[in-house]
Scaffold this motif. Structure first.
Motif, PDB file in Angstrom:
ATOM      1  N   PRO A  59       0.815  -1.223   0.000  1.00 51.46           N
ATOM      2  CA  PRO A  59       0.000   0.000   0.000  1.00 51.46           C
ATOM      3  C   PRO A  59       0.848   1.271   0.000  1.00 51.46           C
ATOM      4  O   PRO A  59       0.461   2.266  -0.615  1.00 51.46           O
ATOM      5  N   LEU A  60       1.996   1.236   0.679  1.00 62.33           N
ATOM      6  CA  LEU A  60       2.847   2.422   0.702  1.00 62.33           C
ATOM      7  C   LEU A  60       3.349   2.762  -0.696  1.00 62.33           C
ATOM      8  O   LEU A  60       3.391   3.935  -1.087  1.00 62.33           O
ATOM      9  N   ALA A  61       3.729   1.731  -1.452  1.00 61.75           N
ATOM     10  CA  ALA A  61       4.189   1.967  -2.814  1.00 61.75           C
ATOM     11  C   ALA A  61       3.054   2.500  -3.689  1.00 61.75           C
ATOM     12  O   ALA A  61       3.248   3.436  -4.484  1.00 61.75           O
ATOM     13  N   LEU A  62       1.865   1.914  -3.537  1.00 62.48           N
ATOM     14  CA  LEU A  62       0.725   2.387  -4.328  1.00 62.48           C
ATOM     15  C   LEU A  62       0.369   3.827  -3.970  1.00 62.48           C
ATOM     16  O   LEU A  62       0.207   4.672  -4.861  1.00 62.48           O
ATOM     17  N   TYR A  63       0.239   4.111  -2.691  1.00 60.15           N
ATOM     18  CA  TYR A  63      -0.107   5.463  -2.275  1.00 60.15           C
ATOM     19  C   TYR A  63       0.963   6.452  -2.715  1.00 60.15           C
ATOM     20  O   TYR A  63       0.661   7.579  -3.127  1.00 60.15           O
ATOM     21  N   GLY A  64       2.234   6.018  -2.617  1.00 58.92           N
ATOM     22  CA  GLY A  64       3.313   6.884  -3.071  1.00 58.92           C
ATOM     23  C   GLY A  64       3.185   7.196  -4.553  1.00 58.92           C
ATOM     24  O   GLY A  64       3.337   8.346  -4.971  1.00 58.92           O
ATOM     25  N   GLY A  65       2.881   6.169  -5.356  1.00 55.60           N
ATOM     26  CA  GLY A  65       2.688   6.399  -6.779  1.00 55.60           C
ATOM     27  C   GLY A  65       1.520   7.322  -7.063  1.00 55.60           C
ATOM     28  O   GLY A  65       1.610   8.235  -7.899  1.00 55.60           O
ATOM     29  N   TYR A  66       0.397   7.122  -6.347  1.00 52.23           N
ATOM     30  CA  TYR A  66      -0.760   7.989  -6.539  1.00 52.23           C
ATOM     31  C   TYR A  66      -0.416   9.450  -6.240  1.00 52.23           C
ATOM     32  O   TYR A  66      -0.685  10.353  -7.028  1.00 52.23           O
ATOM     33  N   ILE A  67       0.152   9.678  -5.059  1.00 54.88           N
ATOM     34  CA  ILE A  67       0.414  11.044  -4.618  1.00 54.88           C
ATOM     35  C   ILE A  67       1.479  11.710  -5.482  1.00 54.88           C
ATOM     36  O   ILE A  67       1.416  12.911  -5.749  1.00 54.88           O
ATOM     37  N   LEU A  68       2.483  10.942  -5.922  1.00 65.05           N
ATOM     38  CA  LEU A  68       3.522  11.533  -6.765  1.00 65.05           C
ATOM     39  C   LEU A  68       2.951  12.080  -8.066  1.00 65.05           C
ATOM     40  O   LEU A  68       3.507  13.019  -8.646  1.00 65.05           O
ATOM     41  N   TYR A  69       1.845  11.503  -8.523  1.00 66.12           N
ATOM     42  CA  TYR A  69       1.217  12.030  -9.733  1.00 66.12           C
ATOM     43  C   TYR A  69       0.644  13.428  -9.511  1.00 66.12           C
ATOM     44  O   TYR A  69       0.302  14.117 -10.480  1.00 66.12           O
ATOM     45  N   THR A  70       0.534  13.847  -8.257  1.00 71.97           N
ATOM     46  CA  THR A  70       0.081  15.203  -7.996  1.00 71.97           C
ATOM     47  C   THR A  70       1.062  16.227  -8.541  1.00 71.97           C
ATOM     48  O   THR A  70       0.665  17.339  -8.908  1.00 71.97           O
ATOM     49  N   VAL A  71       2.351  15.868  -8.609  1.00 71.98           N
ATOM     50  CA  VAL A  71       3.361  16.828  -9.061  1.00 71.98           C
ATOM     51  C   VAL A  71       3.162  17.207 -10.523  1.00 71.98           C
ATOM     52  O   VAL A  71       3.016  18.404 -10.831  1.00 71.98           O
ATOM     53  N   PRO A  72       3.141  16.245 -11.475  1.00 66.51           N
ATOM     54  CA  PRO A  72       2.877  16.677 -12.854  1.00 66.51           C
ATOM     55  C   PRO A  72       1.510  17.320 -13.018  1.00 66.51           C
ATOM     56  O   PRO A  72       1.348  18.225 -13.836  1.00 66.51           O
ATOM     57  N   PHE A  73       0.535  16.863 -12.221  1.00 64.18           N
ATOM     58  CA  PHE A  73      -0.788  17.485 -12.265  1.00 64.18           C
ATOM     59  C   PHE A  73      -0.698  18.942 -11.837  1.00 64.18           C
ATOM     60  O   PHE A  73      -1.186  19.847 -12.527  1.00 64.18           O
ATOM     61  N   ALA A  74      -0.056  19.192 -10.697  1.00 68.71           N
ATOM     62  CA  ALA A  74       0.046  20.557 -10.176  1.00 68.71           C
ATOM     63  C   ALA A  74       0.843  21.457 -11.112  1.00 68.71           C
ATOM     64  O   ALA A  74       0.471  22.613 -11.351  1.00 68.71           O
ATOM     65  N   LEU A  75       1.942  20.942 -11.647  1.00 70.97           N
ATOM     66  CA  LEU A  75       2.767  21.751 -12.537  1.00 70.97           C
ATOM     67  C   LEU A  75       2.034  22.062 -13.847  1.00 70.97           C
ATOM     68  O   LEU A  75       2.152  23.159 -14.394  1.00 70.97           O
ATOM     69  N   THR A  76       1.274  21.084 -14.343  1.00 67.50           N
ATOM     70  CA  THR A  76       0.511  21.315 -15.569  1.00 67.50           C
ATOM     71  C   THR A  76      -0.578  22.351 -15.343  1.00 67.50           C
ATOM     72  O   THR A  76      -0.746  23.292 -16.124  1.00 67.50           O
ATOM     73  N   ILE A  77      -1.329  22.185 -14.262  1.00 64.11           N
ATOM     74  CA  ILE A  77      -2.376  23.149 -13.926  1.00 64.11           C
ATOM     75  C   ILE A  77      -1.773  24.532 -13.737  1.00 64.11           C
ATOM     76  O   ILE A  77      -2.306  25.541 -14.208  1.00 64.11           O
TER      77      ILE A  77
END
Length: 459
Positions: free
Chosen positions: A172-190
């Motif tokens: 779960p830590l790896a999955l959650y880490g992958g999910y949350i890390l996608y916030t970075v390209p999302f935030a930078l794109t927005i």
């Protein structure tokens, strides 16, 4: 300690809200003092979430059975590592873990942006505060893991035996880490779309963070598969609980983004596909499906709608910025990249439909159905083989710079023929389809290894 956690997560929510307000004012009115205040709100938010997470871990490890969450997921006989893992065994703890990861990542990006000058600070802070604030609000108002029992119990119910596996601590830590890390390209794109820059260092940064997200998510999926096969003996990926498909959705779009942006970030354009990937990241999709029968379902459904509405409006507004110039439209590898993007989108749509269709029926018609693995095998297998085929013949496609295309064709043809005959013979001349797919996979592997070798030697 539980009261401290409750106060801390409420403070985190308040800090996130102020971060949103201050960052928007700072960005729209060019007020550096408000930009700095928003960054301070990020630090306060992260500190408060760390206190809340520390409080929950403390009551879990010490066995404070006056807390309902502790009583439901731990017991006196439970080993310490599994008491820690109980943090993400239930909804309240999982949401707090998401909030924790998101807040820490917000600090990392805020500090890096301040020191490296990516130029999208205010709106990036807005996005991170909105994401973190959403989960902090859910923990504070809907699914708090700090709720006290009316009367403390002597011992807890313990952790589900299926979850008492070392892999279930890491998966779960790896999955959650992958999910949350996608916030970075999302935030930078927005941020870039809102601010309006045409190019900049943020594009390369977003691409790099997408790679980090993809690696973490891949590790999480593989570890989860190993856990599932060890504990439950499930045969095949599609035999999993449908919730696991949610982790595959961002992996598919993330894989497409990794390949399609290898060229496009150099031209200063982050393509529409990347934007779609980050707004469909499984942090949202997974929550709706996993919590569809709880009070979180309508809330997360509303959050999805607002995210899609706001992101879609911003995308339409800045669409001219996303169009590559004609000189870039048919750059290196353009045909293979577009074909791969189309296939990955088709795969994502198929998995999304098969996963969410039962939920739609449950909500709209109050019907309960289950999509069987046969659906996914029938729809996804041909698409998956087509993806492999794209890699297998990639050097021969239009847009590729091959020194001797004829020689490349002959070499790959010989390898394909020899491999197919050999594999078909090993199967006892019984499984031509399997031999064909393995042959295509071998050619795809050759392409990937050779391109990797070229990049390493040219670095």
């Amino acid at each position: 300690m539980s009261e401290l956690g409750s106060y801390a997560i409420a403070l985190a929510l308040a800090s996130a809200l102020w971060g949103v307000v201050a960052s928007i004012i700072g960005a729209t009115r060019k007020r550096e003092d408000f930009v700095r205040s928003a960054e301070g709100a990020v630090y306060a938010m992260a500190l408060a979430v760390c206190v809340a997470a520390g409080s929950l871990l403390t009551v879990l490890v010490t066995g404070d059975f006056s807390v309902q969450y502790v009583a439901e997921y731990t017991s006196k006989s439970l080993a310490i590592p599994y008491r820690v893992a109980a943090m993400w065994a239930g909804q309240g703890g999982s949401l707090l873990l998401w909030t924790w990861f998101s807040a820490i990542l917000a600090v990392v990006i805020t500090v890096q942006n301040r020191h490296k000058g990516w130029g999208v600070a205010p709106y990036a802070v807005t996005t991170f505060c909105l994401v973190t604030g959403l989960f902090a609000g859910l923990v504070t108002l809907v699914e708090s893991p700090f709720t006290l029992l009316a009367a403390p119990v002597a011992d807890g119910q313990g952790l589900n035996p299926l979850l008492q596996n070392p892999l279930q601590i890491i998966h779960p830590l790896a999955l959650y880490g992958g999910y949350i890390l996608y916030t970075v390209p999302f935030a930078l794109t927005i941020s870039a779309l809102a601010a309006g820059p045409d190019k900049g260092p943020w594009i390369k940064v977003a691409t790099r963070w997408n790679a980090y997200s993809w690696i973490a998510l891949t590790a999480g999926i593989i570890l989860g598969a190993k856990w599932a096969y060890t504990e439950l003996g499930w045969g095949g990926y599609w035999g999993w609980d449908p919730v696991e498909n949610a982790s595959l959705l961002p992996w598919l779009t993330g894989t497409a983004l990794l390949h399609t942006t290898l060229t496009h970030w150099k031209t200063g354009r982050l393509r529409v596909l990347g934007f779609i990937m980050v707004i469909t990241r499984s942090g949202v999709i997974s929550s709706v499906h996993a919590f569809g029968q709880s009070s979180l379902g309508p809330i997360m459904g509303g959050a999805i709608f607002l995210i899609l509405l706001a992101s879609g409006a911003l995308l339409v507004w800045r669409l001219p910025m996303l169009r590559a110039p004609k000189s870039d439209a048919m750059g290196h590898g353009w045909f293979g990249q577009r074909a791969l993007a189309i296939l990955m989108i088709a795969l994502t749509a198929a998995v999304l439909w098969g996963t969410m269709y039962p939920l739609f029926l449950r909500v709209l018609r109050n019907q309960e159905i289950s999509v069987t693995p046969e659906f996914f095998r029938a729809v996804c297998t041909p698409l998956g083989v087509a993806v492999l085929a794209i890699f297998a013949v990639s050097p021969l496609l239009p847009g590729q710079s091959v020194e001797n295309r004829r020689r490349e064709t002959i070499v790959r043809g010989v390898i394909a023929a020899v491999s197919f005959v050999g594999l078909f013979a090993l199967s006892g001349w019984q499984n031509p389809g399997v031999a064909l797919v393995l042959t295509v996979a071998l050619l795809a592997m050759i392409t990937v290894v050779r391109k990797l070798w070229m990049r390493v030697t040219s670095a």
